[in-house]
Design a protein around this motif. Structure first.
Motif, PDB file in Angstrom:
ATOM      1  N   PRO A  92       0.806  -1.226   0.000  1.00  0.00           N
ATOM      2  CA  PRO A  92       0.000   0.000   0.000  1.00  0.00           C
ATOM      3  C   PRO A  92       0.839   1.276   0.000  1.00  0.00           C
ATOM      4  O   PRO A  92       0.458   2.283  -0.614  1.00  0.00           O
ATOM      5  CB  PRO A  92      -0.826  -0.121   1.292  1.00  0.00           C
ATOM      6  CG  PRO A  92      -0.954  -1.589   1.509  1.00  0.00           C
ATOM      7  CD  PRO A  92       0.375  -2.157   1.071  1.00  0.00           C
ATOM      8  N   LEU A  93       1.977   1.260   0.671  1.00  0.00           N
ATOM      9  CA  LEU A  93       2.867   2.421   0.666  1.00  0.00           C
ATOM     10  C   LEU A  93       3.471   2.626  -0.724  1.00  0.00           C
ATOM     11  O   LEU A  93       3.555   3.752  -1.221  1.00  0.00           O
ATOM     12  CB  LEU A  93       3.976   2.236   1.706  1.00  0.00           C
ATOM     13  CG  LEU A  93       3.555   2.426   3.168  1.00  0.00           C
ATOM     14  CD1 LEU A  93       4.579   1.800   4.103  1.00  0.00           C
ATOM     15  CD2 LEU A  93       3.360   3.903   3.481  1.00  0.00           C
ATOM     16  N   TRP A  94       3.880   1.519  -1.363  1.00  0.00           N
ATOM     17  CA  TRP A  94       4.438   1.610  -2.709  1.00  0.00           C
ATOM     18  C   TRP A  94       3.406   2.216  -3.661  1.00  0.00           C
ATOM     19  O   TRP A  94       3.713   3.103  -4.463  1.00  0.00           O
ATOM     20  CB  TRP A  94       4.872   0.229  -3.195  1.00  0.00           C
ATOM     21  CG  TRP A  94       5.862   0.235  -4.317  1.00  0.00           C
ATOM     22  CD1 TRP A  94       7.221   0.101  -4.220  1.00  0.00           C
ATOM     23  CD2 TRP A  94       5.579   0.374  -5.719  1.00  0.00           C
ATOM     24  NE1 TRP A  94       7.796   0.148  -5.471  1.00  0.00           N
ATOM     25  CE2 TRP A  94       6.818   0.313  -6.406  1.00  0.00           C
ATOM     26  CE3 TRP A  94       4.409   0.540  -6.453  1.00  0.00           C
ATOM     27  CZ2 TRP A  94       6.909   0.419  -7.784  1.00  0.00           C
ATOM     28  CZ3 TRP A  94       4.500   0.650  -7.842  1.00  0.00           C
ATOM     29  CH2 TRP A  94       5.739   0.589  -8.493  1.00  0.00           C
ATOM     30  N   ASP A  95       2.170   1.752  -3.556  1.00  0.00           N
ATOM     31  CA  ASP A  95       1.103   2.275  -4.407  1.00  0.00           C
ATOM     32  C   ASP A  95       0.862   3.754  -4.145  1.00  0.00           C
ATOM     33  O   ASP A  95       0.585   4.528  -5.080  1.00  0.00           O
ATOM     34  CB  ASP A  95      -0.198   1.493  -4.172  1.00  0.00           C
ATOM     35  CG  ASP A  95      -0.166   0.108  -4.783  1.00  0.00           C
ATOM     36  OD1 ASP A  95       0.616  -0.122  -5.724  1.00  0.00           O
ATOM     37  OD2 ASP A  95      -0.923  -0.769  -4.304  1.00  0.00           O
ATOM     38  N   HIS A  98       1.114   9.198  -6.123  1.00  0.00           N
ATOM     39  CA  HIS A  98       1.483  10.595  -5.863  1.00  0.00           C
ATOM     40  C   HIS A  98       2.346  11.157  -6.982  1.00  0.00           C
ATOM     41  O   HIS A  98       2.042  12.208  -7.547  1.00  0.00           O
ATOM     42  CB  HIS A  98       2.220  10.707  -4.525  1.00  0.00           C
ATOM     43  CG  HIS A  98       2.672  12.100  -4.222  1.00  0.00           C
ATOM     44  ND1 HIS A  98       1.852  13.041  -3.643  1.00  0.00           N
ATOM     45  CD2 HIS A  98       3.875  12.723  -4.442  1.00  0.00           C
ATOM     46  CE1 HIS A  98       2.518  14.178  -3.513  1.00  0.00           C
ATOM     47  NE2 HIS A  98       3.749  14.015  -3.986  1.00  0.00           N
ATOM     48  N   PHE A  99       3.426  10.445  -7.301  1.00  0.00           N
ATOM     49  CA  PHE A  99       4.367  10.986  -8.274  1.00  0.00           C
ATOM     50  C   PHE A  99       3.917  10.775  -9.717  1.00  0.00           C
ATOM     51  O   PHE A  99       4.564  11.275 -10.641  1.00  0.00           O
ATOM     52  CB  PHE A  99       5.765  10.407  -8.032  1.00  0.00           C
ATOM     53  CG  PHE A  99       6.439  10.994  -6.830  1.00  0.00           C
ATOM     54  CD1 PHE A  99       6.884  12.298  -6.837  1.00  0.00           C
ATOM     55  CD2 PHE A  99       6.604  10.245  -5.673  1.00  0.00           C
ATOM     56  CE1 PHE A  99       7.496  12.855  -5.724  1.00  0.00           C
ATOM     57  CE2 PHE A  99       7.206  10.787  -4.549  1.00  0.00           C
ATOM     58  CZ  PHE A  99       7.662  12.095  -4.578  1.00  0.00           C
ATOM     59  N   GLN A 151      -0.571  12.366   6.335  1.00  0.00           N
ATOM     60  CA  GLN A 151      -1.836  11.684   6.563  1.00  0.00           C
ATOM     61  C   GLN A 151      -1.976  10.463   5.671  1.00  0.00           C
ATOM     62  O   GLN A 151      -2.416   9.398   6.114  1.00  0.00           O
ATOM     63  CB  GLN A 151      -3.010  12.642   6.311  1.00  0.00           C
ATOM     64  CG  GLN A 151      -4.366  11.990   6.522  1.00  0.00           C
ATOM     65  CD  GLN A 151      -5.521  12.949   6.280  1.00  0.00           C
ATOM     66  OE1 GLN A 151      -5.313  14.146   6.098  1.00  0.00           O
ATOM     67  NE2 GLN A 151      -6.735  12.419   6.269  1.00  0.00           N
ATOM     68  N   VAL A 152      -1.590  10.599   4.392  1.00  0.00           N
ATOM     69  CA  VAL A 152      -1.648   9.465   3.474  1.00  0.00           C
ATOM     70  C   VAL A 152      -0.737   8.336   3.956  1.00  0.00           C
ATOM     71  O   VAL A 152      -1.118   7.159   3.951  1.00  0.00           O
ATOM     72  CB  VAL A 152      -1.260   9.910   2.047  1.00  0.00           C
ATOM     73  CG1 VAL A 152      -1.024   8.696   1.145  1.00  0.00           C
ATOM     74  CG2 VAL A 152      -2.336  10.802   1.455  1.00  0.00           C
ATOM     75  N   CYS A 206      -1.798   4.473   5.142  1.00  0.00           N
ATOM     76  CA  CYS A 206      -1.210   3.261   4.569  1.00  0.00           C
ATOM     77  C   CYS A 206      -0.611   2.376   5.655  1.00  0.00           C
ATOM     78  O   CYS A 206      -0.738   1.150   5.608  1.00  0.00           O
ATOM     79  CB  CYS A 206      -0.139   3.626   3.542  1.00  0.00           C
ATOM     80  SG  CYS A 206      -0.772   4.378   2.031  1.00  0.00           S
ATOM     81  N   LEU A 207       0.043   2.999   6.622  1.00  0.00           N
ATOM     82  CA  LEU A 207       0.698   2.225   7.686  1.00  0.00           C
ATOM     83  C   LEU A 207      -0.308   1.411   8.495  1.00  0.00           C
ATOM     84  O   LEU A 207       0.053   0.382   9.075  1.00  0.00           O
ATOM     85  CB  LEU A 207       1.493   3.152   8.605  1.00  0.00           C
ATOM     86  CG  LEU A 207       2.811   3.682   8.030  1.00  0.00           C
ATOM     87  CD1 LEU A 207       3.404   4.749   8.941  1.00  0.00           C
ATOM     88  CD2 LEU A 207       3.806   2.552   7.812  1.00  0.00           C
TER      89      LEU A 207
END
Length: 326
Positions: A120-123, A128-129, A142-143, A147-148
């Motif tokens: 989820p963090l990778w996604d 974002h980028f 916050q995002v 994810c965490l």
């Protein structure tokens, strides 16, 4: 956003000479070229029995294809994709249960620095980028916090009967261990077929026996910024070698946010230029090389303490080397 890596397997039965994949093949040699695990691949099997060489070639290719259908994050029909999509699998493949247990072992060994639920963090970084005009500071705090909440192997229940992701939005990636796992499986197939000397390179390297002339195999560690430049050569026999670097892929043009994401904080620290691990199994070397990029030298030393099977080579951003273990 995949790392494209050349796969080359050159295998010889006892008494046969090893040749480079594009060299002149010895009698009985069988060659194959194609794609495996998302990278260009070449395979040369040398054996006095050409039929045996062909069978081994077919077995290796078929096994890699089979494991791709289990572990690949980029195939819509893989078991991993189905698991991420529906959050459960009934009667999962034995290999998926096995690799998740290996993930748990490495997670414990590294204090949580290795965790396949980091997807989820990778996604979030990718989304974002990939957005025009995205902030150069990366995803908001916050995002990252959201994810965490979905990250942590404790949220994953696995048994031979069922695998379940208990948190909505959770997802797994096996990119930090699967190539090593597949490499180990290929080595098992070659050994079972009578191969006694081989260097298997499927993104992670695993040496079978010694090189021709009864010498150790020589595995080069590349400059993470220039893959054609070899910075260090390691000599190995019956050992696996894996290298990970934050320079392998970065989300932003400035190169601040790398693909090696800390599952504990959601950050992408670049502590080292690269980390190379030598171990008895490629899956372990693969996973540890990923996790150790997120750990300082003292933490790495503590992780490998008492484990004579693991040797670590850390390249600093200044170009110096630190060796830990073995």
């Amino acid at each position: 956003m995949t790392r494209r890596r050349m796969i080359a397997i050159s295998a010889a039965a006892a008494g046969m000479a090893l040749l480079p994949p594009h060299g002149k093949a010895a009698q009985g040699a069988v060659t194959w070229q194609g794609e495996a695990m998302g990278a260009q691949a070449s395979l040369v099997i040398h054996h006095p029995d050409r039929a045996m060489a062909q069978r081994l070639t077919n077995d290796v290719v078929a096994e890699v294809r089979r494991l791709e259908r289990i572990f690949s994050l980029y195939r819509d029909d893989s078991d991993l994709t189905h698991l991420n999509r529906q959050r459960f699998l009934i009667a999962p493949p034995r290999e998926l249960v096995d690799i998740l247990q290996q993930c748990r072992d490495v997670r414990m060994l590294t204090g949580g620095a290795f965790d396949p639920t980091v997807q989820p963090l990778w996604d979030a970084y990718r989304r974002h980028f990939s957005t025009p005009g995205a902030s150069e500071a990366g995803p908001s705090a916050q995002v990252v916090r959201e994810c965490l909440r979905r990250v942590g192997l404790d949220w994953v229940a696995s048994s031979p009967d069922r695998i379940e992701l208990s948190v909505p939005g959770a997802a797994l990636t096996l990119n930090g261990i699967a190539q090593g796992y597949v490499t180990d499986r290929v080595v098992d197939l070659l050994k079972a077929g009578g191969i006694e000397s081989s260097l298997v390179d499927m993104g992670e390297s695993h040496a079978i026996g010694s090189a021709p002339g009864d010498r150790p195999w020589r595995v080069g560690v590349s400059d993470p910024l220039d893959s054609t430049r070899i910075l260090k050569v390691l000599e190995v026999e019956d050992r696996a070698v894996a290298t990970s670097s934050p320079f392998g892929f970065r989300f932003d043009e400035a190169g601040i946010f790398s693909h090696i994401i800390d599952p504990r904080s959601g950050a992408t620290p670049q502590r080292h230029a690269s980390v190379t691990v030598v171990a008895g199994q490629a899956a372990l070397a693969d996973a540890l090389s990923t996790a150790f990029n997120l750990m300082d030298a003292d933490a790495i030393t503590a992780a490998v303490h008492g484990n004579a099977d693991v040797e670590v080579h850390i390249l600093s951003h200044e170009g110096g080397w630190t060796r830990i273990g073995a």
